[in-house]
Structure formats: structure tokens, C-alpha cells
Design a protein around this motif. Structure first.
Motif, mmCIF file in Angstrom:
data_model
loop_
_atom_site.group_PDB
_atom_site.id
_atom_site.type_symbol
_atom_site.label_atom_id
_atom_site.label_comp_id
_atom_site.label_asym_id
_atom_site.label_seq_id
_atom_site.Cartn_x
_atom_site.Cartn_y
_atom_site.Cartn_z
ATOM 1 N N UNK A 48 0.856 -1.183 0.000
ATOM 2 C CA UNK A 48 0.000 0.000 0.000
ATOM 3 C C UNK A 48 0.889 1.228 0.000
ATOM 4 N N UNK A 49 0.588 2.192 -0.852
ATOM 5 C CA UNK A 49 1.272 3.482 -0.824
ATOM 6 C C UNK A 49 0.361 4.457 -0.075
ATOM 7 N N UNK A 50 0.871 5.020 1.026
ATOM 8 C CA UNK A 50 0.059 5.855 1.908
ATOM 9 C C UNK A 50 0.884 7.052 2.393
ATOM 10 N N UNK A 51 0.516 8.289 1.996
ATOM 11 C CA UNK A 51 -0.524 8.672 1.061
ATOM 12 C C UNK A 51 -0.201 8.151 -0.340
ATOM 13 N N UNK A 52 -1.267 7.892 -1.086
ATOM 14 C CA UNK A 52 -1.070 7.276 -2.381
ATOM 15 C C UNK A 52 -0.568 8.284 -3.413
ATOM 16 N N UNK A 53 0.202 7.776 -4.331
ATOM 17 C CA UNK A 53 0.682 8.530 -5.475
ATOM 18 C C UNK A 53 0.022 7.937 -6.724
ATOM 19 N N UNK A 54 -0.867 8.668 -7.424
ATOM 20 C CA UNK A 54 -0.912 10.121 -7.507
ATOM 21 C C UNK A 54 -2.116 10.815 -6.853
ATOM 22 N N UNK A 61 -3.241 10.900 -3.617
ATOM 23 C CA UNK A 61 -3.168 11.346 -2.237
ATOM 24 C C UNK A 61 -4.057 10.608 -1.268
ATOM 25 N N UNK A 62 -4.652 9.506 -1.700
ATOM 26 C CA UNK A 62 -5.542 8.737 -0.837
ATOM 27 C C UNK A 62 -4.813 8.327 0.452
ATOM 28 N N UNK A 63 -5.495 8.513 1.590
ATOM 29 C CA UNK A 63 -4.916 8.216 2.895
ATOM 30 C C UNK A 63 -5.712 7.134 3.611
ATOM 31 N N UNK A 64 -4.995 6.255 4.298
ATOM 32 C CA UNK A 64 -5.630 5.228 5.119
ATOM 33 C C UNK A 64 -5.213 5.403 6.569
ATOM 34 N N UNK A 65 -6.161 5.183 7.465
ATOM 35 C CA UNK A 65 -5.870 5.259 8.892
ATOM 36 C C UNK A 65 -4.920 4.127 9.295
ATOM 37 N N UNK A 66 -4.012 4.366 10.230
ATOM 38 C CA UNK A 66 -3.069 3.323 10.653
ATOM 39 C C UNK A 66 -3.750 2.036 11.084
ATOM 40 N N UNK A 67 -4.868 2.156 11.815
ATOM 41 C CA UNK A 67 -5.535 0.939 12.292
ATOM 42 C C UNK A 67 -6.136 0.127 11.143
ATOM 43 N N UNK A 68 -6.533 0.794 10.053
ATOM 44 C CA UNK A 68 -7.030 0.068 8.893
ATOM 45 C C UNK A 68 -5.945 -0.811 8.295
ATOM 46 N N UNK A 69 -4.743 -0.259 8.198
ATOM 47 C CA UNK A 69 -3.636 -1.010 7.613
ATOM 48 C C UNK A 69 -3.125 -2.088 8.559
ATOM 49 N N UNK A 93 -8.693 16.430 -7.977
ATOM 50 C CA UNK A 93 -9.007 15.046 -7.631
ATOM 51 C C UNK A 93 -8.468 14.718 -6.242
ATOM 52 N N UNK A 94 -7.263 15.143 -5.970
ATOM 53 C CA UNK A 94 -6.620 14.866 -4.681
ATOM 54 C C UNK A 94 -5.147 15.205 -4.760
ATOM 55 N N UNK A 95 -4.380 14.608 -3.875
ATOM 56 C CA UNK A 95 -2.950 14.855 -3.852
ATOM 57 C C UNK A 95 -2.431 14.976 -2.439
ATOM 58 N N UNK A 96 -1.222 15.480 -2.319
ATOM 59 C CA UNK A 96 -0.584 15.743 -1.035
ATOM 60 C C UNK A 96 -0.081 17.184 -1.080
ATOM 61 N N UNK A 97 0.457 17.710 0.016
ATOM 62 C CA UNK A 97 1.044 19.056 -0.055
ATOM 63 C C UNK A 97 2.250 19.171 -0.984
ATOM 64 N N UNK A 98 2.764 18.045 -1.493
ATOM 65 C CA UNK A 98 3.894 18.077 -2.415
ATOM 66 C C UNK A 98 3.486 17.937 -3.880
ATOM 67 N N UNK A 99 2.302 17.467 -4.159
ATOM 68 C CA UNK A 99 1.816 17.366 -5.537
ATOM 69 C C UNK A 99 0.297 17.364 -5.518
#
Length: 332
Positions: free
Chosen positions: A137-143, A145-153, A270-276
Motif C-alpha cells: 500500500x502506498x500511503x498517502x497514495x501517489x498520484x 493522495x488517498x490516505x488510510x488510517x493506521x488501524x485500517x492497515x 481530484x486529490x494529492x498531497x502538499x507536495x503534488x
């Protein structure tokens, strides 16, 4: 064997659209454009082989910065750790070579495993990662920015042989990191240094995992996986909490500024992170060419005709260059 698509391919941009490298604003990567100021380095960082004690200083700084409960290993970029995964997994005693990857995401995870003969299954839902030797899993995802809670993973751990969480863009989303759980067997975290600190050229990344898994990665990495310069810069930067906090605030502000600007062109966020940031537009290839006419390079994707990803401009001159391009596209 084909090369996978990536950002940072400014040579291709110049070949297609002309201009020298100095003419271009490269927004095709998610690298912080305002890099950490490189400190003065001791001459030994360049002349001597890195020592174990110096490498341990770097590991200690990384463990403190990310509140790691597991062990840390510095490698030459997060990509280097990804390249090790096909060889790590059998050495760690996994029963087979079946990997599942939550997609769409950074394509090198699937690429390196398939090249090594793994059966790679791409899935779209988190729960579909169960029942495999290696779940990624890529978290936050590229491209996106989808985020998963730690407990989910963490809930996946009893259902997979190993869980790899690529946290290369996690520096601005610290509440979502699993580094505090890396004392648990089967959990492997990958961290990038160059993206958040804007120093991708020094090639520094980290693996965070249980002591037994770090021992395997250490054997695969070899005796000198990072340079003396990378050790000194990384140790200083990871300990600089003032710079980190100020940078997170600046990146978030600039990401919001970019959203407002790009949406003037008709694209939607669509989404992203503070870097993209990832945007949806009627035709991503056309939008990319329109920006390239102004010598601004962006990132598009083979699986989507409408997604375009942009990193952040750095200087005021870069922002003005992008604003001019967007205004021109609006008029057109």
C-alpha cells in the motif's frame, strides 16, 4: 523490457518541445522545490568510507523524527528498498511469490516484482489485499493522495505474509504513519528523504521494520548503502524540527494556491498531497502540451486520459511563469 513512466523526465520534454533545461519549470515530480539548506560538511564525508557509527547517528535521527518503535536502515533512496523487495521476501521465509498491490499507484512496486517472476495482482479495495505473501500500500497514495488510517492497515497484518507501506509522501501527514507500529512482525515501512527535504539528488531513503527484517535488508543493501554526504545531511535535516514545521505549513499553503490557480483553467481537483496535486481535465495530453508550450512540464498517466499531476512551483518567478501559462490557456 519497457521503461515505466515517471515524472522527472525533462529530457523527453526538451526533445518534444525544445528549449534548454534552464528554460523549463519541471512540475512533473513531487519534490519540494525549496530544498533544505545543505550544511557545511566535514571533508571526511567526501574522502572516507562511511563508518558504522556515523550511519547509526543517521538511524537515531530518523527513529527520533518518526517515533519509530522498530529498527531503521538507511538506503540509497526509497526506490532502492523497492528494488530489494523481490529478493527480501523469499529470504524472509515467505511460502510463495504472490503479491497484491493497491492500485492505481506508483508503478515500480509491481514492475520490480514482475521482473523477478512474482505473480502480481492489482486490487482496488483495501480488504482485497488479504491472503497473499506480500501486500503493498502506498500511503498517502501517489498520484491521488488517498490516505488510510493506521488501524485500517494494521488490521491486515494477520492476513498477509508481509505488509509493505510506502510512506514516501508521509512527512506532511504524520498522524497517518505506521512507524510507531514497526515493532510488529510482518510490517515494513518505506520512507523517502529527498521528496520532503527537496534533495532527491543525494539518494537517501529508509526502511523501518522489525529487527529480524532489518537484518535481511541490511544483508541485501551491502556494507555502504549511503554516502558520507547523505549521512551528514540527513542527520542534520531530520533533527531540524523548526524547518520541518515551517515547511509543512508552507507546502500546505502553496498547495492551496496551486489548486486555485489550476482550477482557473477548468481542471478540477481530484486529490494529492502538499507536495503534488492531481487534477481532472477534459484531455490531459492536450493540457500537458499547452503547458509545455510555455516550457512547463507536468505528469500524465497511461491509465487515464483526464488525470494530470503537478508539483509545486518554488520561487515567485516560477509562480509567475505558471500563472502566465494558465492565463494563456484560458484565453485560448
Amino acid at each position: 523490457m519497457t521503461l515505466k513512466d515517471h515524472g522527472g523526465n525533462i529530457d523527453q520534454a526538451m526533445a518534444r518541445h525544445g528549449g534548454a533545461s534552464s528554460d523549463w519549470l519541471d512540475l512533473s515530480t513531487g519534490i519540494n522545490p525549496c530544498a533544505y539548506p545543505i550544511p557545511d560538511l566535514p571533508s571526511q564525508a567526501w574522502s572516507d568510507l562511511p563508518t558504522i557509527s556515523n550511519k547509526e547517528r543517521l538511524h537515531k535521527a530518523a527513529k527520533s523524527a518518526w517515533s519509530c518503535r522498530g529498527e531503521v536502515l538507511a538506503v540509497s533512496g526509497a526506490q532502492a528498498a523497492i528494488q530489494m523487495m523481490p529478493h527480501f521476501a523469499p529470504a524472509a521465509g515467505l511460502p510463495g511469490r504472490h503479491a497484491k498491490i493497491l492500485t492505481p499507484t506508483y508503478n515500480e512496486h509491481a514492475n520490480v516484482l514482475r521482473l523477478a517472476g512474482w505473480n502480481v495482482e492489482e486490487v482496488s479495495q483495501l480488504e482485497q489485499l488479504a491472503d497473499c505473501d506480500l501486500a503493498i500500500v502506498v500511503n498517502p497514495n501517489n498520484p491521488n493522495g488517498r490516505l488510510y488510517q493506521p488501524e485500517q492497515l494494521a488490521a491486515l497484518l494477520p492476513h498477509v505474509g508481509r505488509l509493505v507501506v510506502d510512506e514516501s509522501f508521509m512527512d506532511c501527514e504524520t498522524g497517518y504513519s505506521l512507524t510507531t507500529d514497526t515493532d510488529k512482525d510482518g510490517l515494513i515501512i518505506l520512507r523517502s528523504f529527498g521528496k520532503f527535504y527537496g534533495l532527491a539528488g543525494i539518494r537517501l531513503g529508509f526502511v523501518v521494520a522489525s529487527p529480524q527484517d532489518i537484518r535481511v535488508f541490511n544483508q541485501l543493501a551491502g556494507p555502504w548503502p549511503v554516502s558520507g554526504a547523505a549521512i551528514e545531511i540527513g542527520t542534520t535535516a531530520l533533527s531540524d524540527h523548526k524547518w520541518q514545521n515551517e515547511t509543512i505549513l508552507r507546502l500546505r499553503k502553496d498547495a492551496a494556491r496551486l489548486d486555485i490557480l489550476i482550477q482557473l483553467s477548468g481542471a478540477t481537483l481530484v486529490g494529492g498531497t502538499p507536495l503534488f496535486r492531481l487534477y481532472d481535465c477534459p484531455n490531459a495530453a492536450v493540457f500537458q502540451d499547452q503547458l509545455a508550450a510555455h516550457h512547463i512540464w507536468s505528469r500524465i498517466f497511461p491509465y487515464s486520459q483526464s488525470f494530470i499531476r503537478l508539483g509545486l512551483p518554488g520561487s515567485q518567478k516560477d509562480w509567475e511563469k505558471l500563472e502566465t501559462a494558465i492565463k494563456s490557456i484560458q484565453k485560448g
